[in-house]
Design an enzyme around this catalytic site. Structure first.
Site, short mmCIF file in Angstrom:
data_model
loop_
_atom_site.label_atom_id
_atom_site.label_comp_id
_atom_site.label_asym_id
_atom_site.label_seq_id
_atom_site.Cartn_x
_atom_site.Cartn_y
_atom_site.Cartn_z
CB SER A 139 0.74 -14.97 11.99
OG SER A 139 1.64 -15.74 11.25
CG ASP A 158 -10.89 -26.20 11.54
OD1 ASP A 158 -11.78 -25.33 11.70
OD2 ASP A 158 -10.12 -26.22 10.57
CE LYS A 204 2.22 -12.92 8.17
NZ LYS A 204 2.59 -14.35 8.26
#
Length: 490
Positions: A316, A327, A341
């Site tokens: 999470s 990224d 999640k």
């Protein structure tokens, strides 16, 4: 069921306290919440336009069963208990992370987000009548007793609880500080039950831990609570002071076994290392409720090399941070695939009657991928041991999980910036690596390889931690036995 080690996140409880909300919602009243759900929630997964007549029929069915149970169940049961059970069934049947909280459970959850509460320091998850350990919190009675992620609690003070509702088990584990409790555990690869005695105490969650290894900084975030971002900045400043003003060996951020927490804190932590661009976006059922959060324009490290440690227990909020740093090519991720999640829960208070914890959105990393059920794949695979992974169950293994949809890709962007050493790191410790001891960082293989890689990225000496180990003893079958030459007599 077969007992397996696991780490789950969502409707977990921490010594009986629900985990921190992903997306806290302020205020509201029962009328508004109830009205919104009546108008917007589909009455049927197969036919959202189901008629009011059919809805009335289904509610009549519910009332009939309610009356049957109340009149004929073997023991008397209160109307409140029946309704609470029905609410729990309605919400938990949607996905593993939606749930109904009673007034007391809601109050407990609010206390936990402050990082201070009473109990054992133990996160547990209920599934199919079993109570499974998610993770012990660092430095707590559960942690000191050696309870491990994936353990199953089958008895409390000698009384069997397997098959009991999670809330019943949680209530039994609660108690006054300085009182003792004995847990019986089933552990993978351990033939006999493990029995541990703990002393309850007031738990203080350490938002952030830090250490200096030569001129390389190390920061561990065990959970995202209200103070995580503030504590992170304090820890970083302390490391700079200890290092004489500069961490010339780079920085390692440890998110292993971090089950997540507050979305706002995940955004703030990510923004501490990314100077511009998107951190995370969420897409809700209604486009107007979708949101995007961008970096706040200041990297506190001024571009310092960073390595992030993740594993199957990273879930999470910790996956939001990992995904953002990956990224943006701001850090190199080392370890094993994260939990997966990719949803956001909203806490909707119902004054006088607790609250609803409802999945209201999916979140997406800056490149637009959803990690729901997929997890974050590290840039460099490094296992913690030569044994089977400690966390064999992830989001994808849970029942009726939210579908992965809306993302533009399922793999991280191709990286061409990884240091040469990244391809040379071993995937697992050698046979002669010392047994892991939580009090001895030198035995933590993932950490040692992370330190080695970040130092290489910082262009400082990066010794191989394996090089100093004693030689691997030859297997018994390979040892030669001297042959005795005997004279023959004729």
């Amino acid at each position: 069921m077969t007992f397996r080690t696991a780490l789950l996140f969502g409707a977990a409880v921490l010594s009986g306290l629900t985990l921190a909300p992903e997306f806290p919602v302020a205020g509201g009243n029962y009328g508004v919440v109830a009205e919104a759900h009546a108008e917007t929630a589909p009455a049927s997964s197969t036919d959202p336009k189901i008629s009011h007549a059919e809805t009335y029929k289904l509610l009549t069915l519910f009332g009939s069963i309610f009356d049957l149970v109340r009149a004929n169940y073997v023991d008397p049961v209160s109307d409140r208990e029946l309704i609470t059970n029905a609410l729990n069934g309605m919400l938990s049947g949607l996905d593993p992370h939606s749930s109904y909280m009673t007034e007391k459970q809601y109050a407990d959850m609010q206390v936990q987000t402050t990082g201070k509460f009473g109990g054992l320091g133990l996160e547990v998850q209920g599934e199919d009548g079993h109570v499974r350990v998610v993770s012990p919190i660092d430095g707590t009675p559960a942690w000191r007793a050696g309870i491990k992620p994936g353990d199953y609690i089958v008895a409390i003070d000698g009384h069997n609880i397997d098959g009991s509702p999670l809330n019943d088990a949680v209530e039994k584990m609660r108690g006054k500080p300085d009182t003792k409790i004995t847990l019986t555990l089933i552990r993978a690869k351990t033939p006999k039950p493990v029995i541990v005695t703990l002393t309850r105490e007031i738990i203080h969650i350490e938002a952030v831990k830090s250490a200096l290894y030569d001129k390389t900084g190390y920061i561990r975030i065990p959970q995202f609570t209200e103070d995580t971002s503030e504590e992170l900045h304090k820890a970083y400043d302390e490391l700079l002071k200890k290092a004489g003003g500069k961490l010339t060996g780079g920085l390692v951020i440890d998110l292993r076994n971090d089950p997540g927490g507050l979305l706002t804190q995940a955004i703030d932590v990510s923004s501490s290392f990314i100077s511009n661009g998107e951190i995370v976006s969420t897409r809700a059922r209604h486009p107007k409720d979708s949101q995007r959060w961008d970096a706040k324009g200041h990297d506190i490290t001024d571009g310092m090399p960073i390595v992030v440690l993740i594993n199957g227990g990273s879930a999470s909020a910790s996956e939001i941070v990992s995904g953002a740093l990956q990224d943006h090519h701001r850090a190199v991720l080392i370890g094993t695939k994260s939990f997966g999640k990719g949803s956001v829960q909203t806490i909707m208070p119902i004054p006088g009657n607790g609250a609803v914890r409802l999945t209201t959105a999916r979140y997406y990393t800056p490149s637009g991928r959803s990690i729901q059920g997929l997890g974050i794949v590290p840039d460099v695979l490094v296992k913690e041991s030569r044994e089977e992974p400690a966390f064999s169950i992830r989001e994808a293994d849970l029942s009726h999980i939210l579908k992965n949809q809306g993302g533009n890709q399922t793999k991280p962007p191709q990286r061409s910036d990884l240091p040469a050493l990244a391809s040379k790191l071993p995937e697992e410790p050698p046979a002669n690596w010392p047994a892991f001891d939580v009090t001895k960082p030198a035995t933590d293989f993932q950490l040692q390889e992370g330190l080695r890689l970040v130092r290489s990225m910082a262009n400082v000496a990066a010794p191989d931690p394996v090089a100093s180990l004693p030689p691997v003893p030859a297997p018994a079958s390979e040892k030669t036995t001297p042959v005795k030459n005997e004279a023959s007599h004729h």
